[in-house]
Design a protein around this motif. Sequence first.
Motif, mmCIF file in Angstrom:
data_model
loop_
_atom_site.group_PDB
_atom_site.id
_atom_site.type_symbol
_atom_site.label_atom_id
_atom_site.label_comp_id
_atom_site.label_asym_id
_atom_site.label_seq_id
_atom_site.Cartn_x
_atom_site.Cartn_y
_atom_site.Cartn_z
ATOM 1 N N GLU A 164 -7.677 -6.117 -8.768
ATOM 2 C CA GLU A 164 -6.354 -6.635 -9.116
ATOM 3 C C GLU A 164 -6.191 -8.084 -8.676
ATOM 4 O OE1 GLU A 164 -3.412 -4.130 -7.386
ATOM 5 O OE2 GLU A 164 -4.188 -2.281 -8.299
ATOM 6 N N ARG A 180 -9.026 11.150 -4.446
ATOM 7 C CA ARG A 180 -9.623 11.574 -5.719
ATOM 8 C C ARG A 180 -11.118 11.259 -5.739
ATOM 9 N NH1 ARG A 180 -6.364 9.168 -8.621
ATOM 10 N NH2 ARG A 180 -7.518 7.275 -9.191
ATOM 11 N N ARG A 213 0.838 -1.198 0.000
ATOM 12 C CA ARG A 213 0.000 0.000 0.000
ATOM 13 C C ARG A 213 0.874 1.250 0.000
ATOM 14 N NH1 ARG A 213 -3.389 -1.525 5.284
ATOM 15 N NH2 ARG A 213 -1.195 -1.860 5.877
ATOM 16 N N ALA A 249 1.340 5.495 -2.062
ATOM 17 C CA ALA A 249 0.866 6.788 -2.554
ATOM 18 C C ALA A 249 -0.275 6.649 -3.551
ATOM 19 C CB ALA A 249 2.019 7.562 -3.170
ATOM 20 N N ARG A 250 -0.218 5.643 -4.433
ATOM 21 C CA ARG A 250 -1.281 5.537 -5.452
ATOM 22 C C ARG A 250 -2.613 5.170 -4.819
ATOM 23 N NH1 ARG A 250 -2.728 0.503 -7.913
ATOM 24 N NH2 ARG A 250 -1.571 -1.288 -7.090
ATOM 25 N N ASP A 251 -2.593 4.385 -3.731
ATOM 26 C CA ASP A 251 -3.831 4.031 -3.046
ATOM 27 C C ASP A 251 -4.423 5.256 -2.345
ATOM 28 O OD1 ASP A 251 -3.679 1.036 -3.451
ATOM 29 O OD2 ASP A 251 -1.792 1.404 -2.393
ATOM 30 N N ALA A 291 -3.893 8.342 -3.124
ATOM 31 C CA ALA A 291 -4.363 9.276 -4.160
ATOM 32 C C ALA A 291 -5.727 8.852 -4.680
ATOM 33 C CB ALA A 291 -3.352 9.335 -5.303
ATOM 34 N N TYR A 292 -5.944 7.530 -4.771
ATOM 35 C CA TYR A 292 -7.223 7.028 -5.276
ATOM 36 C C TYR A 292 -8.387 7.464 -4.391
ATOM 37 C CZ TYR A 292 -11.072 3.853 -6.230
ATOM 38 O OH TYR A 292 -12.316 3.354 -6.499
ATOM 39 N N ASN A 328 -9.716 -0.458 -3.972
ATOM 40 C CA ASN A 328 -9.196 -0.366 -5.336
ATOM 41 C C ASN A 328 -8.300 -1.554 -5.685
ATOM 42 O OD1 ASN A 328 -7.380 0.882 -3.374
ATOM 43 N ND2 ASN A 328 -6.069 1.390 -5.116
ATOM 44 N N ARG A 329 -7.949 -2.373 -4.703
ATOM 45 C CA ARG A 329 -7.095 -3.533 -4.966
ATOM 46 C C ARG A 329 -7.888 -4.804 -5.264
ATOM 47 N NH1 ARG A 329 -1.673 -3.374 -3.845
ATOM 48 N NH2 ARG A 329 -0.942 -1.248 -3.476
#
Length: 452
Positions: free
Chosen positions: A378, A101, A91, A93-95, A97-98, A374-375
């Motif tokens: 994936e 956002r 986990r 920065a991209r998580d 940021a999601y 968000n994972r």
Amino acid sequence: MTLAPERHHVADATVDRIDIDPRALHVSEATHVAATHHELNSRLSVAGGEERTHPPKHSGRPNPMAGLTNEEIEGIGRELDALRAEVMDSRGARDAAYIRRVIKIQRGLEIGSRVVLLFSRNKFAWVAGTAGLSLAKILENMEIGHNVLHGQWDWMRDPKIHSTTWDWDMASPAKQWQASHNVLHHTYTNVLGRDNDLGYGLLRVDEDQKWELFHLGQPLWHLINAMFFEYGIAAYDLELRGNLQNWDELSDADKATFKANVREMLSKIRKQCTKDYLLHPALSGPSFVPTLLANFTANTIRNLWSNTVIICGHFPDGIDTFETDSIEGETRGEWYLRQMLGSGNISGSAFTHVMTGNLSHQIEHHLFPDMPSNRYGEIAPRIRELMERHDLHYVTGPIVKQAYQVYRKVCRLALPNEEPGRTRWSVVRGELARVAKRKGAARTKRHLPSTA
């Protein structure tokens, strides 16, 4: 490895034991299987010891776990532990940021829609504002509120996006919902008599659930509950029906707790109604009535959508249930297996997944309820491959198909199971006659003349 904490019963008192601090950083426990019990959830035993058996259910239906050996089940557990550690330890920065956002989009959509509704006497403005507000409420409820309250974003250490501080746009107080959902439902998923989410105490959704005359009306109860779902959930979180039915048996402490929870719920409902049905319509001035109607419509759409997503993840064809006593001594692998067999997914586009709060990946969510939403998309192919490798049915399908299957089941199970030599309707007639006879006898006894 985080599991939903368990409510323990000690003597006559019920206490909440939280084995996991939701604010704690995730730590992989690669060697936990060497212990007698799982370090982070003492209810779960680990592999080893006596060989566990999985006998048929009391109704004669096969046990959902009967096709696997203990070694295979615990192998699944170790594989899922490794997958969880891989994702949770990555986990970053991209998580963050999601989720930030999504929150930014939701708030912008809500503010913009409410501005448009200031002019809601215009039909176009009313439709556009209502549609936008409906989407905003769905986003807040599903992808943000539900998942934040699960602790999926607690690792960010952001006090504004934390399971202990978030106050969602729903009638049910956050802490009451967390107790009934995070603790009880996610611990006892689809266990008959322990998971109250199996029909929410309102619907019969499995043949092994006891049938009552009340269930004859469940096709109608289901529609009403869907329209006013947030209030149904608030009452469910209170265990309203059970507490009222057993009021005389409750201790003074339990009665005081229940009354405090009722006050908290009514305060939350008053806050929600003031916001949607008084404050915002009042700000619209001459558009008061159409704005009030727009808010009611948006809330109803959100309720219908939330209910549909949830029932599609729990009650479509192919979902298994488990006997009350089958989880005694349950291992980590068996807990994982129960989550996979007791949940179902919804197929669809990326937009569909976001609008369902990624509960379209219900199987993955039940396996890892505090993993960032968000994972789920994936890891879904890896979960499906794992299940198919062990000949386990990975339930998934379009939302229309899943919703149809659930409503068909609700209608079918409104009637009792067939009995040897008796049709469903003959069982119903017999129960109606028995109830009428009992009531008639009670009336006769009540009106007997006094012989004193």
